[in-house]
Design an enzyme around this catalytic site. Structure first.
Site, mmCIF file in Angstrom:
data_model
loop_
_atom_site.group_PDB
_atom_site.id
_atom_site.type_symbol
_atom_site.label_atom_id
_atom_site.label_comp_id
_atom_site.label_asym_id
_atom_site.label_seq_id
_atom_site.Cartn_x
_atom_site.Cartn_y
_atom_site.Cartn_z
ATOM 1 N N GLY A 46 32.231 47.331 -16.016
ATOM 2 C CA GLY A 46 33.559 46.773 -16.523
ATOM 3 C C GLY A 46 34.345 44.912 -16.772
ATOM 4 N N GLN A 51 39.249 38.282 -14.279
ATOM 5 C CA GLN A 51 37.761 38.370 -12.784
ATOM 6 C C GLN A 51 37.432 36.801 -13.162
ATOM 7 O OE1 GLN A 51 36.949 43.110 -13.129
ATOM 8 N NE2 GLN A 51 36.007 42.026 -11.129
ATOM 9 N N CYS A 97 33.527 46.126 -6.519
ATOM 10 C CA CYS A 97 33.783 45.230 -7.561
ATOM 11 C C CYS A 97 33.254 43.918 -7.677
ATOM 12 C CB CYS A 97 35.882 44.808 -7.368
ATOM 13 S SG CYS A 97 36.075 43.500 -8.381
ATOM 14 N N LEU A 98 32.894 43.335 -8.793
ATOM 15 C CA LEU A 98 32.040 42.514 -8.891
ATOM 16 C C LEU A 98 32.707 41.139 -8.446
ATOM 17 C CD1 LEU A 98 30.898 42.264 -12.970
ATOM 18 C CD2 LEU A 98 29.647 42.546 -10.352
ATOM 19 N N HIS A 139 39.473 51.495 -12.656
ATOM 20 C CA HIS A 139 39.611 49.774 -11.944
ATOM 21 C C HIS A 139 39.972 48.746 -12.386
ATOM 22 C CE1 HIS A 139 36.504 48.197 -8.503
ATOM 23 N NE2 HIS A 139 37.287 47.450 -9.914
ATOM 24 N N GLU A 140 39.330 48.967 -13.916
ATOM 25 C CA GLU A 140 39.767 47.843 -15.111
ATOM 26 C C GLU A 140 41.637 47.694 -14.867
ATOM 27 O OE1 GLU A 140 37.591 45.734 -14.988
ATOM 28 O OE2 GLU A 140 36.245 47.141 -14.408
ATOM 29 N N HIS A 143 42.891 45.392 -11.798
ATOM 30 C CA HIS A 143 43.348 44.810 -11.791
ATOM 31 C C HIS A 143 44.175 44.306 -13.042
ATOM 32 C CE1 HIS A 143 39.878 43.669 -9.576
ATOM 33 N NE2 HIS A 143 38.526 44.558 -10.560
HETATM 34 ZN ZN ZN Z 1 36.398 45.316 -9.658
#
Ligand code: ZN
Length: 169
Positions: A46, A51, A97-98, A139-140, A143
């Site tokens: 995702g 991000q 998380c990226l 989670h997304e 963000h």
């Molecule tokens: Zn994340």
């Protein structure tokens, strides 16, 4: 399509509440295509627009079925996503998380969720997500509200280097 640079914590864009999207023109289409390519290249399951440094309410998710690994992963691009229902039952899961490379944490989240939003053409979308897919959507969407998993985690720890720890015996 192009792979964009992933913004990492503590960049301020990750803490901003992202703007609602009203223009479904070429810029949005390019953003979505780039986000899909960036997510796949990372690789991740995702990605939210903040991000890649864009403070807009856009997420992409690509994830297969927990119960049937033979099915190919399903790709979602959701614009202005909203959680309309969350399960009362929750479970702990280990998230990464990226934007926070090298760390993971245990986060307690509802086991299922209903998400409303629009597809990339601006048509209404409703998704029933369960298990890991429900976790990814939560989670997304976090963000987009400037929330990171480290805010919700009961425990956060650094991943060990690639090498296996020495055996105890
Ligand atoms: Zn994340």
């Amino acid at each position: 399509m192009a792979v964009r640079e992933i913004v990492t914590h503590p960049s301020p864009v990750l803490r901003r509440k992202a703007q609602k999207v009203s223009d479904f023109g070429p810029d949005l289409q390019t953003l979505i295509d780039d986000m899909i390519e960036t997510m796949r290249q990372a690789p991740g399951v995702g990605l939210a627009a903040p991000q890649v440094g864009v403070s807009q309410r856009v997420i992409v998710v690509e994830y297969g079925d927990d119960d049937d690994e033979t099915k190919p992963p399903k790709l979602y691009a959701v614009i202005n996503p909203e959680i309309v229902r969350l399960d009362t039952e929750t479970e702990l899961g280990t998230e990464g998380c990226l934007s926070i490379p090298g760390f993971v944490g245990d986060v307690d989240r509802p086991v299922s969720a209903i998400i409303k939003g629009m597809n990339r053409r601006g048509q209404p979308l409703r998704i029933k997500a369960q298990g890991w897919l429900a976790r990814i959507f939560q989670h997304e969407i976090d963000h987009l509200n400037g929330v990171l998993f480290i805010d919700r985690a009961e425990k956060v720890w650094k991943l060990e280097a690639e090498t296996e720890p020495a055996s105890l015996d």
